[in-house]
Design an enzyme around this catalytic site. Structure first.
Site, PDB file in Angstrom:
ATOM      1  N   ASN A   7       0.870  -1.167   0.000  1.00 17.24           N
ATOM      2  CA  ASN A   7       0.000   0.000   0.000  1.00 17.24           C
ATOM      3  C   ASN A   7       0.913   1.225   0.000  1.00 17.24           C
ATOM      4  OD1 ASN A   7      -1.676   2.106   0.633  1.00 17.24           O
ATOM      5  ND2 ASN A   7      -2.566   1.167   2.462  1.00 17.24           N
ATOM      6  N   ARG A  90      -2.644  -2.042  -3.319  1.00 15.54           N
ATOM      7  CA  ARG A  90      -3.782  -1.147  -3.137  1.00 15.54           C
ATOM      8  C   ARG A  90      -3.678  -0.037  -4.185  1.00 15.54           C
ATOM      9  NH1 ARG A  90      -4.654   3.657   1.151  1.00 15.54           N
ATOM     10  NH2 ARG A  90      -6.800   4.096   0.580  1.00 15.54           N
ATOM     11  N   HIS A 179     -12.682   4.063   0.434  1.00 14.55           N
ATOM     12  CA  HIS A 179     -12.741   3.094   1.537  1.00 14.55           C
ATOM     13  C   HIS A 179     -13.541   1.854   1.142  1.00 14.55           C
ATOM     14  CE1 HIS A 179     -12.384   6.581   4.710  1.00 14.55           C
ATOM     15  NE2 HIS A 179     -11.186   6.070   4.474  1.00 14.55           N
ATOM     16  N   GLU A 386      -8.504  -4.077   5.769  1.00 14.58           N
ATOM     17  CA  GLU A 386      -8.387  -3.832   4.322  1.00 14.58           C
ATOM     18  C   GLU A 386      -7.300  -4.701   3.694  1.00 14.58           C
ATOM     19  OE1 GLU A 386      -8.444   0.206   5.803  1.00 14.58           O
ATOM     20  OE2 GLU A 386      -9.388   0.821   3.925  1.00 14.58           O
TER      21      GLU A 386
END
Ligand code: ADP
Length: 413
Positions: A7, A90, A179, A386
């Site tokens: 990420n 991500r 999100h 996540e």
């Protein structure tokens, strides 16, 4: 089999290694201050914390550092690079093109580059991470997992703004929502906690952290969400204003002779609970200030809670019913007071809060219901994950078994 998740932010890289056989994360880490002096890696593996200071001029150097720390020493988390079977990345903005995670191809990279204008702070570092990891691990699959993908199921009446329609056609101005991985995860876990199929439920998910957003998840699909064209819209946040009258922006710009960059900074960095309190972003400080009688901290809590309450009501209306409300992320998982205030006087909707359970559900990794057993509408506190979405999607795509409905039927941790 191990999956590496990456990420990449503008100056940071969060990573984790997921063991698909055990169904657990082997380790997690963070590289900070990329592109600056004194880059620093912190990794948690087993009971150990590793800290390293090593200059990382760019994301490529940071990914290289991570791979070294993961594989080079005898007590490293992985035996060697070959242990990594895939990388899940991500990617914040997938525009309208991606409604689900996808294998990284040249075509995907071009598409992500095309929407980079819509997420100038996020997509370029995400792409830098993809390129660096592909260069260092060229023989394995790379998968992109988009924050916007889950909200691609919204109908046009939720994503088209009441603005000149050409702006949508010309500039792609519409609600995208963010999100998404978190809203997907907690709504699916909430269904599991209730012992029901997510397809049978109408759920409002409230991801309340420093950034905050809500989603109306009807029958497993996002049909509305509070963040919009950018993550500035919606709920009151740590430093972002959320919903305001757009005329205020023009009025203040003219009065204070501000250019668009200065105004952007004020709305993104100096507003929200920081703007109201004049002092704090961190809700723990706000709560402490309020407890000590600071009127503006008290006001910040009232305004934030009210924005949550109004969103629950409006999303229940948009879905034509409500079965469950879910709180997640830093504030949602930890602050019993903000949850209680957001749910105050909602018994007309069928929410009967159990104040004791609400007080007890503060932090930790447990998924809990905080309503009375008789409450027609349930409220759950669910820690978000996540990274698990990224790891699971990557695994599923690798195995060619990607299926929305089958995810997170049980918790991995
Ligand atoms: P982000 O990922 O957007 O940075 P997080 O989900 O980590 O945000 O949440 C950060 C927020 O959670 C901070 O404002 C912090 O104050 C808040 N938070 C963490 N613990 C508590 C707590 N015990 N009570 C209230 N707020 C908390």
């Amino acid at each position: 089999m191990s999956i590496l998740t990456l990420n990449c932010g503008s100056s940071s890289l969060k990573y984790s290694v997921f063991d698909t056989v055990q169904g657990t994360f082997i380790c997690r880490g963070l590289v900070e201050r990329i592109g600056d002096r004194g880059s620093r890696l912190t990794q948690h593996y087993a009971q150990n914390e590793t800290c390293l200071e090593r200059d990382c001029p760019d994301h490529s150097a940071a990914v290289q550092l991570v791979l070294g720390v993961l594989t080079e020493d005898h007590d490293s988390p992985l035996a060697d690079m070959n242990s990594i079977k895939a990388v899940g990345h991500r990617v914040v903005h997938g525009g309208e093109k991606f409604a689900r995670s996808a294998k990284v191809t040249q075509e995907l990279i071009r598409a992500v580059e095309q929407v980079a204008e819509l997420a100038p702070l996020h997509n370029p570092p995400n792409l830098a991470g993809i390129r660096a990891a592909q260069e260092l691990l060229p023989d394995i699959e790379h998968v992109a997992v988009f924050d916007t993908a889950f909200h691609q199921s919204m109908p046009p009446e939720a994503y088209i703004y009441p603005l000149p329609y050409e702006w949508y056609e010309k500039y792609g101005i519409r609600r995208y929502g963010f999100h998404g991985t978190s809203h997907l995860y907690v709504s699916t876990r909430a269904a599991s906690l209730l012992g029901r199929a997510v397809e049978d439920l109408k759920i409002v998910t409230l991801h309340v952290g420093n950034g905050a957003s809500a989603a109306a998840v009807s029958h497993g699909k996002s049909i509305d969400t509070s963040m919009g064209f950018t993550p500035l819209e919606g709920l009151v946040m740590g430093t972002r204003c959320g919903w305001i009258d757009p005329a205020i922006v023009l009025y203040v710009m003219e009065r204070e002779k501000l250019d668009s960059n200065s105004m952007d900074r004020l709305l993104n960095k100096k507003s929200g609970v920081l703007g109201i309190s004049g002092q704090f972003t961190d809700r723990r400080d706000i709560l402490k200030g309020a407890h000590n009688g600071d009127r503006r901290c008290q006001l910040a809590i009232e305004i934030e809670s009210r924005s949550l309450k109004k969103t629950i009501g409006s999303y229940a209306a948009a879905m034509g019913g409500l079965d469950c409300v879910v709180f997640t992320a830093g504030v949602g998982e930890n602050s019993a007071l903000i949850r209680a205030k957001a749910l105050e006087d909602l018994s007309f909707l069928g929410i009967q809060l159990d104040t004791e359970l609400n007080e007890q559900a503060c932090g930790g990794q447990r998924e809990e219901l905080i309503t009375t057993p008789a409450s027609p509408v349930k409220v759950a506190v669910i820690p978000t994950n996540e990274e698990l979405v990224i790891a699971e999607d990557t695994q599923a795509i690798l195995q060619g078994s990607f299926c929305n409905q089958d995810r997170f039927r049980y918790s991995f941790e």
